[in-house]
Design a protein around this motif. Structure first.
Motif, PDB file in Angstrom:
ATOM      1  N   ALA A 144       0.834  -1.204   0.000  1.00  9.75           N
ATOM      2  CA  ALA A 144       0.000   0.000   0.000  1.00  9.75           C
ATOM      3  C   ALA A 144       0.865   1.249   0.000  1.00  9.75           C
ATOM      4  O   ALA A 144       0.993   1.952   1.008  1.00  9.75           O
ATOM      5  CB  ALA A 144      -0.932  -0.016   1.206  1.00  9.75           C
ATOM      6  N   LEU A 150      -4.377  -0.359  -6.564  1.00  8.40           N
ATOM      7  CA  LEU A 150      -5.184  -1.154  -5.640  1.00  8.40           C
ATOM      8  C   LEU A 150      -4.972  -2.643  -5.886  1.00  8.40           C
ATOM      9  O   LEU A 150      -4.923  -3.438  -4.938  1.00  8.40           O
ATOM     10  CB  LEU A 150      -6.661  -0.792  -5.800  1.00  8.40           C
ATOM     11  CG  LEU A 150      -7.591  -1.275  -4.693  1.00  8.40           C
ATOM     12  CD1 LEU A 150      -7.263  -0.572  -3.376  1.00  8.40           C
ATOM     13  CD2 LEU A 150      -9.050  -1.007  -5.077  1.00  8.40           C
ATOM     14  N   SER A 154      -4.301  -6.312  -3.474  1.00  7.39           N
ATOM     15  CA  SER A 154      -5.061  -7.556  -3.626  1.00  7.39           C
ATOM     16  C   SER A 154      -4.160  -8.699  -4.070  1.00  7.39           C
ATOM     17  O   SER A 154      -4.278  -9.831  -3.572  1.00  7.39           O
ATOM     18  CB  SER A 154      -6.192  -7.360  -4.640  1.00  7.39           C
ATOM     19  OG  SER A 154      -7.108  -6.385  -4.191  1.00  7.39           O
ATOM     20  N   HIS A 175     -11.996  -2.710   2.413  1.00 13.97           N
ATOM     21  CA  HIS A 175     -12.851  -1.598   1.988  1.00 13.97           C
ATOM     22  C   HIS A 175     -12.275  -0.281   2.476  1.00 13.97           C
ATOM     23  O   HIS A 175     -11.475  -0.226   3.405  1.00 13.97           O
ATOM     24  CB  HIS A 175     -14.262  -1.773   2.566  1.00 13.97           C
ATOM     25  CG  HIS A 175     -14.271  -2.043   4.050  1.00 13.97           C
ATOM     26  ND1 HIS A 175     -14.318  -1.041   4.993  1.00 13.97           N
ATOM     27  CD2 HIS A 175     -14.202  -3.212   4.742  1.00 13.97           C
ATOM     28  CE1 HIS A 175     -14.298  -1.575   6.202  1.00 13.97           C
ATOM     29  NE2 HIS A 175     -14.219  -2.900   6.079  1.00 13.97           N
ATOM     30  N   HIS A 186     -13.784  -1.121  -2.789  1.00  9.74           N
ATOM     31  CA  HIS A 186     -13.718  -2.516  -2.353  1.00  9.74           C
ATOM     32  C   HIS A 186     -12.311  -3.038  -2.621  1.00  9.74           C
ATOM     33  O   HIS A 186     -11.714  -2.730  -3.657  1.00  9.74           O
ATOM     34  CB  HIS A 186     -14.739  -3.343  -3.136  1.00  9.74           C
ATOM     35  CG  HIS A 186     -14.650  -4.821  -2.906  1.00  9.74           C
ATOM     36  ND1 HIS A 186     -14.850  -5.398  -1.670  1.00  9.74           N
ATOM     37  CD2 HIS A 186     -14.376  -5.847  -3.765  1.00  9.74           C
ATOM     38  CE1 HIS A 186     -14.709  -6.709  -1.764  1.00  9.74           C
ATOM     39  NE2 HIS A 186     -14.414  -7.005  -3.022  1.00  9.74           N
ATOM     40  N   VAL A 187     -11.768  -3.796  -1.670  1.00  7.41           N
ATOM     41  CA  VAL A 187     -10.409  -4.338  -1.812  1.00  7.41           C
ATOM     42  C   VAL A 187     -10.480  -5.864  -1.742  1.00  7.41           C
ATOM     43  O   VAL A 187     -10.442  -6.450  -0.664  1.00  7.41           O
ATOM     44  CB  VAL A 187      -9.465  -3.807  -0.712  1.00  7.41           C
ATOM     45  CG1 VAL A 187      -8.026  -4.215  -1.031  1.00  7.41           C
ATOM     46  CG2 VAL A 187      -9.570  -2.294  -0.563  1.00  7.41           C
ATOM     47  N   LEU A 205      -7.851   2.603   4.291  1.00  2.00           N
ATOM     48  CA  LEU A 205      -8.423   1.310   3.921  1.00  2.00           C
ATOM     49  C   LEU A 205      -8.431   0.359   5.113  1.00  2.00           C
ATOM     50  O   LEU A 205      -7.539   0.409   5.968  1.00  2.00           O
ATOM     51  CB  LEU A 205      -7.599   0.663   2.806  1.00  2.00           C
ATOM     52  CG  LEU A 205      -7.416   1.418   1.510  1.00  2.00           C
ATOM     53  CD1 LEU A 205      -6.364   0.733   0.653  1.00  2.00           C
ATOM     54  CD2 LEU A 205      -8.737   1.523   0.748  1.00  2.00           C
ATOM     55  N   LEU A 207      -7.886  -3.478   5.421  1.00  2.00           N
ATOM     56  CA  LEU A 207      -7.461  -4.681   4.693  1.00  2.00           C
ATOM     57  C   LEU A 207      -7.777  -5.882   5.564  1.00  2.00           C
ATOM     58  O   LEU A 207      -7.428  -5.911   6.744  1.00  2.00           O
ATOM     59  CB  LEU A 207      -5.966  -4.619   4.384  1.00  2.00           C
ATOM     60  CG  LEU A 207      -5.471  -3.370   3.652  1.00  2.00           C
ATOM     61  CD1 LEU A 207      -3.983  -3.497   3.336  1.00  2.00           C
ATOM     62  CD2 LEU A 207      -6.278  -3.120   2.385  1.00  2.00           C
TER      63      LEU A 207
END
Length: 255
Positions: A144, A150, A154, A175, A186-187, A205, A207
């Protein structure tokens, strides 16, 4: 809409995050064999009231739940993994307990989750499962960084799961958050590097890598909230609230 936070606003979220981390640590210590889940719920309620915080869960009514959630913490045991509705259940040695907690203080939210083994009879496979979600969370946080994407976050999370042999469900994941508990983006816990929005300083965020020892499919309990692995396999969940800063990621949910 995605709101980028100022440094001062991130500091305020960190105050909330410290409280969230303190509550989770306290409840994890209280989660011993013979303790009822409702005892943990009421302990959390008392801590929220004493701090003057506002629960993000109480009266929460998302599209995927059944009516308002009337508790201040999600408690999920063994094969239950997300949105666990606290109920009259006495913990046993070896149970995998997931504690997921979010509150607002002075208008700023933080959200975190941890998985603990109750008692001293941990199964080696369960311990490996928990550790995999913690490693994935650390990997996601490390990805990050400003200028990244993004999808980098993920992908980092999903790569840890894949290397350990766990299947990932992308329906529920991380999120955005800040003034409310769930904000864009959305993550998902699986993705491709270089894809998705560019990460900018001020983005905050939550996570939350989670998965089970078996299938990535979920079932929902008759309570309309608790999500379980479809094959009954044990599950684990780890979560931190972070902020992306000019100097890299900052974890906000620490004591």
């Amino acid at each position: 809409m995605i709101e980028l936070k100022t440094a001062k606003e991130i500091d305020k979220m960190a105050v909330t995050g410290q409280f969230v981390a303190h509550v989770l640590a306290t409840l994890a210590d209280s989660a011993e064999p013979g303790v009822n889940l409702m005892q943990l719920e009421h302990q959390a309620r008392a801590m929220v009231a004493d701090r003057g915080a506002t629960s993000c869960y109480w009266d929460y009514s998302p599209s995927f739940g059944r009516g308002p959630f009337r508790n201040v913490i999600c408690l999920s045991v063994n094969d239950a993994v997300l949105h666990g509705l606290p109920w009259d259940y006495v913990l046993h040695s070896g149970d995998l307990l997931k504690l997921d907690f979010a509150v607002s203080i002075d208008g700023w939210v933080a959200d975190s989750a941890r998985t603990v083994v109750v008692g001293d009879s941990a199964d080696a496979a369960d311990t490996a499962l928990i550790e995999s979600t913690r490693r994935a969370l650390a990997a996601g946080i490390a990805a990050a960084v400003p200028g990244g994407h993004l999808g980098d976050i993920s992908a980092a999370i999903g790569e840890v799961a894949a290397a350990a042999g766990y299947a990932v469900n992308t329906e529920f994941g991380g999120h955005g958050l800040g003034r409310t508990m769930h904000e864009d983006p959305h993550v998902p816990n699986r993705g491709k590097k270089g894809r998705g929005m560019v990460l900018r300083p001020g983005l905050t965020l939550a996570l939350e890598p989670w998965w089970g020892r078996g299938t990535n499919r979920l079932t929902i309990d008759p309570d309309g909230w608790t999500l379980r692995s479809a094959d009954g396999s044990n599950t684990a969940h780890s979560e931190h609230t972070i902020a992306i800063t000019e100097h890299g990621p900052r974890v906000l949910t620490t004591t």
